[in-house]
Design a protein around this motif. Structure first.
Motif, PDB file in Angstrom:
ATOM      1  N   ARG A  70      -0.989   8.245  -7.112  1.00  0.00           N
ATOM      2  CA  ARG A  70      -2.408   8.011  -6.835  1.00  0.00           C
ATOM      3  C   ARG A  70      -3.267   8.472  -8.001  1.00  0.00           C
ATOM      4  O   ARG A  70      -4.218   7.822  -8.402  1.00  0.00           O
ATOM      5  CB  ARG A  70      -2.845   8.802  -5.598  1.00  0.00           C
ATOM      6  CG  ARG A  70      -2.319   8.247  -4.319  1.00  0.00           C
ATOM      7  CD  ARG A  70      -2.573   9.238  -3.215  1.00  0.00           C
ATOM      8  NE  ARG A  70      -1.657   9.024  -2.127  1.00  0.00           N
ATOM      9  CZ  ARG A  70      -1.074  10.000  -1.431  1.00  0.00           C
ATOM     10  NH1 ARG A  70      -1.303  11.266  -1.727  1.00  0.00           N
ATOM     11  NH2 ARG A  70      -0.270   9.720  -0.451  1.00  0.00           N
ATOM     12  N   GLN A  71      -2.892   9.644  -8.551  1.00  0.00           N
ATOM     13  CA  GLN A  71      -3.636  10.198  -9.661  1.00  0.00           C
ATOM     14  C   GLN A  71      -3.642   9.218 -10.826  1.00  0.00           C
ATOM     15  O   GLN A  71      -4.670   8.922 -11.415  1.00  0.00           O
ATOM     16  CB  GLN A  71      -3.012  11.539 -10.072  1.00  0.00           C
ATOM     17  CG  GLN A  71      -3.946  12.442 -10.870  1.00  0.00           C
ATOM     18  CD  GLN A  71      -5.251  12.692 -10.131  1.00  0.00           C
ATOM     19  OE1 GLN A  71      -5.253  13.002  -8.942  1.00  0.00           O
ATOM     20  NE2 GLN A  71      -6.373  12.525 -10.812  1.00  0.00           N
ATOM     21  N   GLU A  98      -7.760   3.117 -13.016  1.00  0.00           N
ATOM     22  CA  GLU A  98      -8.919   2.376 -12.539  1.00  0.00           C
ATOM     23  C   GLU A  98     -10.195   2.891 -13.176  1.00  0.00           C
ATOM     24  O   GLU A  98     -11.091   2.130 -13.501  1.00  0.00           O
ATOM     25  CB  GLU A  98      -8.999   2.442 -11.014  1.00  0.00           C
ATOM     26  CG  GLU A  98      -8.150   1.348 -10.393  1.00  0.00           C
ATOM     27  CD  GLU A  98      -7.755   1.635  -8.965  1.00  0.00           C
ATOM     28  OE1 GLU A  98      -8.035   2.742  -8.479  1.00  0.00           O
ATOM     29  OE2 GLU A  98      -7.158   0.744  -8.346  1.00  0.00           O
ATOM     30  N   ALA A  99     -10.246   4.216 -13.357  1.00  0.00           N
ATOM     31  CA  ALA A  99     -11.434   4.796 -13.982  1.00  0.00           C
ATOM     32  C   ALA A  99     -11.584   4.245 -15.395  1.00  0.00           C
ATOM     33  O   ALA A  99     -12.684   3.912 -15.840  1.00  0.00           O
ATOM     34  CB  ALA A  99     -11.323   6.308 -14.014  1.00  0.00           C
ATOM     35  N   ALA A 124      -5.777   6.229 -10.151  1.00  0.00           N
ATOM     36  CA  ALA A 124      -7.210   6.517 -10.244  1.00  0.00           C
ATOM     37  C   ALA A 124      -7.639   6.577 -11.691  1.00  0.00           C
ATOM     38  O   ALA A 124      -8.678   6.050 -12.075  1.00  0.00           O
ATOM     39  CB  ALA A 124      -7.524   7.833  -9.547  1.00  0.00           C
ATOM     40  N   GLU A 125      -6.799   7.225 -12.518  1.00  0.00           N
ATOM     41  CA  GLU A 125      -7.150   7.334 -13.934  1.00  0.00           C
ATOM     42  C   GLU A 125      -7.203   5.948 -14.566  1.00  0.00           C
ATOM     43  O   GLU A 125      -8.103   5.626 -15.330  1.00  0.00           O
ATOM     44  CB  GLU A 125      -6.124   8.216 -14.658  1.00  0.00           C
ATOM     45  CG  GLU A 125      -6.364   9.692 -14.378  1.00  0.00           C
ATOM     46  CD  GLU A 125      -5.196  10.555 -14.790  1.00  0.00           C
ATOM     47  OE1 GLU A 125      -4.337  10.080 -15.551  1.00  0.00           O
ATOM     48  OE2 GLU A 125      -5.153  11.711 -14.323  1.00  0.00           O
ATOM     49  N   ASN A 134     -12.738   0.712 -15.196  1.00  0.00           N
ATOM     50  CA  ASN A 134     -14.156   0.602 -14.826  1.00  0.00           C
ATOM     51  C   ASN A 134     -15.086   1.109 -15.916  1.00  0.00           C
ATOM     52  O   ASN A 134     -16.298   0.992 -15.783  1.00  0.00           O
ATOM     53  CB  ASN A 134     -14.449   1.412 -13.553  1.00  0.00           C
ATOM     54  CG  ASN A 134     -13.759   0.809 -12.358  1.00  0.00           C
ATOM     55  OD1 ASN A 134     -13.399  -0.361 -12.397  1.00  0.00           O
ATOM     56  ND2 ASN A 134     -13.554   1.587 -11.334  1.00  0.00           N
ATOM     57  N   ASP A 157       1.182  11.583  -4.536  1.00  0.00           N
ATOM     58  CA  ASP A 157      -0.016  12.148  -5.151  1.00  0.00           C
ATOM     59  C   ASP A 157      -0.083  11.820  -6.637  1.00  0.00           C
ATOM     60  O   ASP A 157      -1.130  11.471  -7.152  1.00  0.00           O
ATOM     61  CB  ASP A 157      -0.035  13.672  -4.977  1.00  0.00           C
ATOM     62  CG  ASP A 157      -0.726  14.061  -3.683  1.00  0.00           C
ATOM     63  OD1 ASP A 157      -1.294  13.150  -3.049  1.00  0.00           O
ATOM     64  OD2 ASP A 157      -0.701  15.245  -3.334  1.00  0.00           O
ATOM     65  N   THR A 160       0.882  -1.164   0.000  1.00  0.00           N
ATOM     66  CA  THR A 160       0.000   0.000   0.000  1.00  0.00           C
ATOM     67  C   THR A 160       0.916   1.209   0.000  1.00  0.00           C
ATOM     68  O   THR A 160       2.117   1.082   0.243  1.00  0.00           O
ATOM     69  CB  THR A 160      -0.915   0.051   1.237  1.00  0.00           C
ATOM     70  OG1 THR A 160      -0.097   0.244   2.391  1.00  0.00           O
ATOM     71  CG2 THR A 160      -1.732  -1.206   1.378  1.00  0.00           C
TER      72      THR A 160
END
Lengths: 142, 413
Positions: A130-131, A137-138, A134-135, A141, A127, A114
């Protein structure tokens, strides 16, 4: 703590052999036990490496090599993601994985990284990471 | 080596203890006694396993050890013969039966244990302690640390709870149809309370106690496995999975709380969000979309679905709070409704609703009322008034981290 429990491939899984009914039943019961104990987050089985590919990196160069790959023991046939209190608890669960054919095989347990584990990363780096995640994963999804 | 064995025994305990206690309680018809027998078996394991190694079937080993002890105990009691026959019969069955054949039976025992631990004759504190102890497999010491009370207090709470159950003659059973809903909602309430205690620590230096959240989430998942047809159980699971998905983002680099709209959404755990959304869909498919936990889950799902705070569907959230105020009315729900209205239709409208709550006795000591009011005033540019509200909120919270955040907001006005 999150652990990835990695089921190593063997000749059968690499040959794409379908699991026997007995195997399916026992694995199904085991998965149900994991879920009922509240520790199973996810799990999947993988197709043989003949249906996969690898991308090799060297400097700027990228070389794509299609499967199958030869080092059977180093390959993965499936995984579980478990959320448990300790490595020992993950080990206890893995000891209970059914092995109806009695064949030799191995299962590896690895703790999932993690962001807290990246001690050398600056907040800014974290950061960015993480960004990107997220992109990613987006996209995954939809 | 001894430490390794100890940790291994603890791991087995975490996996087996609830089933062990539940199975024993069915035999001896006394959860207090069942729990003691299970503890004794654990002590034997700690003595023997480091030397002889962990048995191939540790659950069965513990069960046999506990039953032997039960036989010893009952031998000394009056109704010796009858009890002994009962236990003897069960022992035989358990030895021959395969674990897989007994799943249904274990589930029944576990459900009985859940309902007994959360029985209404017990105080909420006692329900929490018993649930964590008997179903979560936590030690007294772990429970004490989680709730910031001395270990002796927790130990006493558990002893008293067991006595209360025995005195009231609480049967070891799943409640009958007519009281089942009410009893289930108290079970769900206990799990949610445990989660919340971890999620927004009410006192102390920590803003969160993640281990407690994990324990509650695990209990909720276990309950969903035991009661797969109950929509509200899935609603609770959905709520907890999604709330837990934000855990990392709620804490800043120095341990300070980060508010929902300021959180870095890249830090939200997408796996837990997906699991939460799936559990919500399950609750809805079982016809439970209007249950209090499912509605709350639908609210947190609105946040989870928004990639950036600006995408949040505040109108829908406001509508969901309205629905929630019908099934679970409370001044706190009204306050949250006001916040959502403020976000959807502007701070003036929100402030109007919050002002109606100012005289509410139940919210007199509730720090989030002045905090929300301060936020709305600040948005309206009424900084001097906002400052007073943030300072009042800071004076009311018992959490150090939160106090600091509120004082910072006051200073920024």
């Amino acid at each position: 703590m999150r652990f990835m429990v990695i089921v190593k491939a063997n000749e059968d899984t690499e040959a794409g052999a379908q699991p026997s009914e007995e195997m399916l039943n026992e694995m199904g019961a085991f998965n149900e036990e994991l879920a009922k104990a509240g520790v199973l987050l996810a799990g999947e089985g993988l197709h043989p490496s003949s249906k996969g590919a690898r991308v090799y990196f060297s400097g700027d160069k990228r070389t794509v090599v299609d499967g199958p790959f030869t080092e059977t023991k180093e390959l993965i046939a499936g995984f579980w993601l478990l959320e448990v209190k300790s490595l020992e608890e993950a080990v206890e669960w893995v000891k209970r994985v059914p092995n109806p054919t009695g064949e030799e095989s191995q299962i590896e347990i690895r703790q999932v990284f993690t962001e807290d584990d990246f001690v050398n990363a600056s907040e800014e780096m974290k950061d960015r990471e993480r960004q990107l995640r997220a992109e990613n994963e987006a996209r995954a999804n939809g | 080596m001894a430490t390794d064995a100890r940790r291994a025994v603890e791991a087995v305990w975490r996996i087996e203890s609830a089933r062990l206690i539940a199975g024993l309680a069915r035999m001896v018809r006394d959860v207090g006694l069942a729990e003691e027998l299970a503890q004794d078996a654990m002590v034997s394991a700690l003595e023997q396993w480091p030397e002889h190694g962990i048995p191939r079937n540790p659950g069965a080993w513990l069960m046999t050890a506990a039953k032997n002890r039960a036989v010893d105990l009952i031998r000394r009691k009056q109704n010796y013969q009858r009890k002994l026959e009962e236990i003897g019969r069960d022992t035989e069955h358990d030895h021959v039966a395969d674990a897989a054949d007994r799943v249904g039976e274990i589930d029944d025992d576990l459900l009985r244990l859940v309902f007994t631990a959360c029985h209404p004759v017990l105080s909420t504190e006692a329900q929490v302690a018993l649930t964590l102890r008997m179903l979560g497999g936590l030690t007294t010491d772990e429970i004490a640390r989680a709730f910031l009370v001395p270990e002796s207090t927790v130990a006493q709470r558990i002893v008293r709870a067991k006595k209360a159950l025995a005195k009231a003659g609480v049967p070891f059973e799943v409640p009958a149809e007519n009281e089942r809903d009410a009893r289930l909602s108290s079970v769900l309430g206990v799990i949610y309370l445990i989660f919340n205690e971890g999620y927004s620590a009410t006192a102390g230096d920590d803003w969160m106690r993640p281990a407690l959240c994990e324990d509650a989430l695990r209990l909720a998942r276990v309950l969903a496995g035991l009661m797969p047809r109950e929509p509200e159980v899935h609603g609770l699971v959905a709520l907890l999975e999604i709330q837990a998905s934000r855990a990392k983002a709620r804490i800043g680099p120095n341990g300070e709380p980060v508010l929902l709209l300021d959180q870095n959404r890249a830090r939200w755990d997408q796996l837990l969000i997906r699991r939460g959304l799936a559990a919500l869909a399950k609750a809805e498919s079982l016809g439970g979309a209007g249950g209090p936990y499912a509605v709350q889950a639908a609210i947190v799902a609105c946040h989870a679905r928004a990639r950036v705070p600006e995408d949040t569907d505040w109108t829908r959230i406001a509508g969901l709070y309205e629905a929630l105020s019908l099934v679970a009315p409370s001044p706190i729900v009204e306050l949250n409704h006001a916040v959502a209205i403020g976000m959807a239709f502007g701070p003036e409208v929100g402030l109007e609703l919050v002002d109606e709550l100012v005289g509410e006795p139940a919210l007199k000591e509730y720090h989030l009322l002045p905090s929300v009011r301060g936020d709305l005033l600040a948005k309206l540019g009424r900084h001097a008034e906002a400052r007073v509200e943030f300072e009042r909120a800071a004076g009311l919270t018992r959490n150090e981290r939160e106090r600091k955040l509120l004082l910072d907001r006051a200073a920024a006005c």
